[in-house]
Design a protein around this motif. Structure first.
Motif, PDB file in Angstrom:
ATOM      1  N   SER A  98       0.797  -1.231   0.000  1.00 49.13           N
ATOM      2  CA  SER A  98       0.000   0.000   0.000  1.00 49.13           C
ATOM      3  C   SER A  98       0.827   1.277   0.000  1.00 49.13           C
ATOM      4  O   SER A  98       0.355   2.317  -0.468  1.00 49.13           O
ATOM      5  N   GLN A  99       2.075   1.232   0.501  1.00 51.04           N
ATOM      6  CA  GLN A  99       2.876   2.463   0.519  1.00 51.04           C
ATOM      7  C   GLN A  99       3.235   2.947  -0.880  1.00 51.04           C
ATOM      8  O   GLN A  99       3.689   4.081  -1.054  1.00 51.04           O
ATOM      9  N   TYR A 100       2.999   2.105  -1.892  1.00 52.08           N
ATOM     10  CA  TYR A 100       3.300   2.501  -3.273  1.00 52.08           C
ATOM     11  C   TYR A 100       2.064   2.921  -4.061  1.00 52.08           C
ATOM     12  O   TYR A 100       2.173   3.291  -5.235  1.00 52.08           O
ATOM     13  N   PHE A 101       0.905   2.889  -3.438  1.00 55.36           N
ATOM     14  CA  PHE A 101      -0.314   3.234  -4.182  1.00 55.36           C
ATOM     15  C   PHE A 101      -0.243   4.660  -4.730  1.00 55.36           C
ATOM     16  O   PHE A 101      -0.627   4.922  -5.870  1.00 55.36           O
ATOM     17  N   GLU A 102       0.243   5.591  -3.922  1.00 54.30           N
ATOM     18  CA  GLU A 102       0.305   6.988  -4.369  1.00 54.30           C
ATOM     19  C   GLU A 102       1.254   7.134  -5.558  1.00 54.30           C
ATOM     20  O   GLU A 102       0.980   7.889  -6.498  1.00 54.30           O
ATOM     21  N   HIS A 103       2.355   6.423  -5.526  1.00 52.74           N
ATOM     22  CA  HIS A 103       3.298   6.456  -6.651  1.00 52.74           C
ATOM     23  C   HIS A 103       2.633   5.918  -7.925  1.00 52.74           C
ATOM     24  O   HIS A 103       2.827   6.459  -9.017  1.00 52.74           O
ATOM     25  N   LEU A 104       1.868   4.858  -7.776  1.00 46.83           N
ATOM     26  CA  LEU A 104       1.176   4.282  -8.928  1.00 46.83           C
ATOM     27  C   LEU A 104       0.133   5.248  -9.476  1.00 46.83           C
ATOM     28  O   LEU A 104      -0.013   5.405 -10.692  1.00 46.83           O
ATOM     29  N   LEU A 105      -0.568   5.911  -8.589  1.00 49.77           N
ATOM     30  CA  LEU A 105      -1.601   6.859  -9.014  1.00 49.77           C
ATOM     31  C   LEU A 105      -0.999   8.077  -9.715  1.00 49.77           C
ATOM     32  O   LEU A 105      -1.681   8.750 -10.487  1.00 49.77           O
ATOM     33  N   ASN A 106       0.272   8.335  -9.467  1.00 48.06           N
ATOM     34  CA  ASN A 106       0.924   9.507 -10.055  1.00 48.06           C
ATOM     35  C   ASN A 106       1.639   9.207 -11.380  1.00 48.06           C
ATOM     36  O   ASN A 106       2.240  10.112 -11.968  1.00 48.06           O
ATOM     37  N   LEU A 107       1.582   7.963 -11.841  1.00 48.30           N
ATOM     38  CA  LEU A 107       2.156   7.649 -13.142  1.00 48.30           C
ATOM     39  C   LEU A 107       1.402   8.399 -14.232  1.00 48.30           C
ATOM     40  O   LEU A 107       0.213   8.673 -14.103  1.00 48.30           O
ATOM     41  N   LYS A 108       2.097   8.718 -15.325  1.00 46.70           N
ATOM     42  CA  LYS A 108       1.490   9.492 -16.395  1.00 46.70           C
ATOM     43  C   LYS A 108       1.630   8.794 -17.753  1.00 46.70           C
ATOM     44  O   LYS A 108       2.623   8.109 -18.005  1.00 46.70           O
ATOM     45  N   GLY A 109       0.634   8.982 -18.610  1.00 43.78           N
ATOM     46  CA  GLY A 109       0.714   8.545 -20.005  1.00 43.78           C
ATOM     47  C   GLY A 109       1.005   7.068 -20.172  1.00 43.78           C
ATOM     48  O   GLY A 109       0.321   6.203 -19.618  1.00 43.78           O
ATOM     49  N   SER A 110       2.039   6.772 -20.931  1.00 46.95           N
ATOM     50  CA  SER A 110       2.377   5.376 -21.240  1.00 46.95           C
ATOM     51  C   SER A 110       3.241   4.729 -20.168  1.00 46.95           C
ATOM     52  O   SER A 110       3.651   3.576 -20.309  1.00 46.95           O
ATOM     53  N   GLU A 111       3.517   5.467 -19.082  1.00 48.46           N
ATOM     54  CA  GLU A 111       4.339   4.898 -18.016  1.00 48.46           C
ATOM     55  C   GLU A 111       3.629   3.709 -17.378  1.00 48.46           C
ATOM     56  O   GLU A 111       2.450   3.770 -17.064  1.00 48.46           O
ATOM     57  N   GLY A 112       4.376   2.645 -17.193  1.00 51.04           N
ATOM     58  CA  GLY A 112       3.843   1.477 -16.518  1.00 51.04           C
ATOM     59  C   GLY A 112       4.510   1.297 -15.167  1.00 51.04           C
ATOM     60  O   GLY A 112       5.350   2.106 -14.747  1.00 51.04           O
ATOM     61  N   ALA A 113       4.155   0.230 -14.501  1.00 48.28           N
ATOM     62  CA  ALA A 113       4.681  -0.018 -13.164  1.00 48.28           C
ATOM     63  C   ALA A 113       6.181  -0.283 -13.162  1.00 48.28           C
ATOM     64  O   ALA A 113       6.838  -0.132 -12.127  1.00 48.28           O
ATOM     65  N   LYS A 114       6.741  -0.649 -14.316  1.00 47.86           N
ATOM     66  CA  LYS A 114       8.175  -0.955 -14.380  1.00 47.86           C
ATOM     67  C   LYS A 114       9.020   0.242 -13.962  1.00 47.86           C
ATOM     68  O   LYS A 114      10.127   0.076 -13.439  1.00 47.86           O
ATOM     69  N   LYS A 115       8.521   1.436 -14.169  1.00 48.55           N
ATOM     70  CA  LYS A 115       9.251   2.642 -13.743  1.00 48.55           C
ATOM     71  C   LYS A 115       9.546   2.598 -12.248  1.00 48.55           C
ATOM     72  O   LYS A 115      10.637   2.989 -11.801  1.00 48.55           O
ATOM     73  N   LEU A 116       8.579   2.098 -11.481  1.00 47.91           N
ATOM     74  CA  LEU A 116       8.756   2.035 -10.030  1.00 47.91           C
ATOM     75  C   LEU A 116       9.701   0.902  -9.633  1.00 47.91           C
ATOM     76  O   LEU A 116      10.390   0.999  -8.620  1.00 47.91           O
ATOM     77  N   LEU A 117       9.740  -0.159 -10.426  1.00 50.57           N
ATOM     78  CA  LEU A 117      10.669  -1.255 -10.138  1.00 50.57           C
ATOM     79  C   LEU A 117      12.110  -0.765 -10.215  1.00 50.57           C
ATOM     80  O   LEU A 117      12.971  -1.203  -9.446  1.00 50.57           O
ATOM     81  N   LYS A 118      12.369   0.120 -11.144  1.00 49.99           N
ATOM     82  CA  LYS A 118      13.720   0.674 -11.295  1.00 49.99           C
ATOM     83  C   LYS A 118      14.011   1.717 -10.213  1.00 49.99           C
ATOM     84  O   LYS A 118      15.099   1.763  -9.655  1.00 49.99           O
ATOM     85  N   ARG A 119      13.024   2.549  -9.922  1.00 44.41           N
ATOM     86  CA  ARG A 119      13.224   3.627  -8.962  1.00 44.41           C
ATOM     87  C   ARG A 119      13.423   3.107  -7.545  1.00 44.41           C
ATOM     88  O   ARG A 119      14.206   3.660  -6.762  1.00 44.41           O
ATOM     89  N   PHE A 120      12.717   2.035  -7.196  1.00 47.91           N
ATOM     90  CA  PHE A 120      12.785   1.502  -5.831  1.00 47.91           C
ATOM     91  C   PHE A 120      13.360   0.084  -5.822  1.00 47.91           C
ATOM     92  O   PHE A 120      12.896  -0.780  -5.083  1.00 47.91           O
ATOM     93  N   LYS A 121      14.390  -0.135  -6.631  1.00 39.19           N
ATOM     94  CA  LYS A 121      14.908  -1.501  -6.828  1.00 39.19           C
ATOM     95  C   LYS A 121      15.394  -2.158  -5.541  1.00 39.19           C
ATOM     96  O   LYS A 121      15.391  -3.390  -5.417  1.00 39.19           O
ATOM     97  N   GLU A 122      15.792  -1.343  -4.536  1.00 39.45           N
ATOM     98  CA  GLU A 122      16.263  -1.919  -3.276  1.00 39.45           C
ATOM     99  C   GLU A 122      15.118  -2.510  -2.455  1.00 39.45           C
ATOM    100  O   GLU A 122      15.335  -3.242  -1.499  1.00 39.45           O
ATOM    101  N   ASP A 123      13.882  -2.195  -2.840  1.00 44.93           N
ATOM    102  CA  ASP A 123      12.713  -2.681  -2.101  1.00 44.93           C
ATOM    103  C   ASP A 123      11.926  -3.704  -2.922  1.00 44.93           C
ATOM    104  O   ASP A 123      10.735  -3.892  -2.714  1.00 44.93           O
ATOM    105  N   VAL A 124      12.609  -4.348  -3.888  1.00 42.06           N
ATOM    106  CA  VAL A 124      11.949  -5.294  -4.791  1.00 42.06           C
ATOM    107  C   VAL A 124      12.425  -6.723  -4.524  1.00 42.06           C
ATOM    108  O   VAL A 124      13.627  -6.992  -4.489  1.00 42.06           O
ATOM    109  N   ALA A 125      11.473  -7.622  -4.346  1.00 39.56           N
ATOM    110  CA  ALA A 125      11.762  -9.059  -4.290  1.00 39.56           C
ATOM    111  C   ALA A 125      11.296  -9.683  -5.607  1.00 39.56           C
ATOM    112  O   ALA A 125      10.514  -9.081  -6.343  1.00 39.56           O
ATOM    113  N   GLU A 126      11.792 -10.876  -5.899  1.00 43.60           N
ATOM    114  CA  GLU A 126      11.485 -11.531  -7.171  1.00 43.60           C
ATOM    115  C   GLU A 126      10.853 -12.894  -6.962  1.00 43.60           C
ATOM    116  O   GLU A 126      11.150 -13.590  -6.003  1.00 43.60           O
TER     117      GLU A 126
END
Length: 200
Positions: free
Chosen positions: A148-176
């Motif tokens: 849920s702490q990423y909902f605001e970031h997702l809501l602020n994406l624009k145009g053709s931006e997908g969720a992958k932008k956040l995977l790169k921006r917050f890569k230290e907080d990503v599990a696979e």
């Protein structure tokens, strides 16, 4: 609603311009792609499952009308994926304001399973990571879970931006979670023919 509840948002608003027909309605193993992913999502969590439509919304709505899902129409679907993500999250929060996280998935990965959705959720709980992404072909992608702490970031994406932008921006907080067949998706008639000819 349970404290640890999760929802699933299925993005199905695009017009499949490269394919020339709605990819969501293509059949594989006697089932449309949109029905397959919706049924797997329901099997994984029960509810809430939301399908975001746009182009071909009437056809898609008719295809899934017997399933216990929530349909949301993205009036701005032509602006790109970000508007569909926003539509889905906004609808989910309206009915489930205390939800802990969401899984974003697409309708053209034919090998998505309920087990994969559950793996994403369990990995989020076990690792306490804010994002859990599917790993295939040296990349990370959908289905992807956001706490849920990423909902605001997702809501602020624009145009053709997908969720992958956040995977790169917050890569230290990503599990696979491994999903090797995630590399197979449908963008062209050739992709679809290859899928039909496959040994899977």
């Amino acid at each position: 609603m349970p404290e640890e509840s999760y929802g699933i948002i299925i993005l199905a608003a695009g017009n499949s311009s490269r394919l020339g027909e709605p990819k969501q309605l293509l059949h594989f193993k006697d089932k449309s792609l949109i029905c397959h992913v919706a049924e797997e999502a329901i099997a994984a969590i029960g509810s809430p499952v939301i399908i975001v439509t746009g182009s071909n919304y009437e056809l898609i709505g008719s295809e899934v009308k017997f399933l216990p899902i929530q349909l949301e129409y993205n009036h701005h679907w032509q602006e790109g994926m970000a508007s569909s993500i926003s539509t889905g999250i906004s609808a989910l929060l309206k009915t489930n304001p205390s939800i802990r996280g969401i899984v974003i998935t697409v309708s053209d990965q034919p090998f998505v399973t309920s087990a994969l959705f559950r793996d994403l959720i369990e990995t989020a709980k076990q690792t306490s990571k804010g994002i859990v992404a599917s790993a295939y072909e040296n990349t990370l992608g959908t289905p992807v879970l956001f706490q849920s702490q990423y909902f605001e970031h997702l809501l602020n994406l624009k145009g053709s931006e997908g969720a992958k932008k956040l995977l790169k921006r917050f890569k230290e907080d990503v599990a696979e979670v491994s999903f090797q067949l995630g590399r197979i998706d449908i963008d062209t008639k050739g992709d679809y023919q290859n899928l039909l000819n496959s040994k899977f």
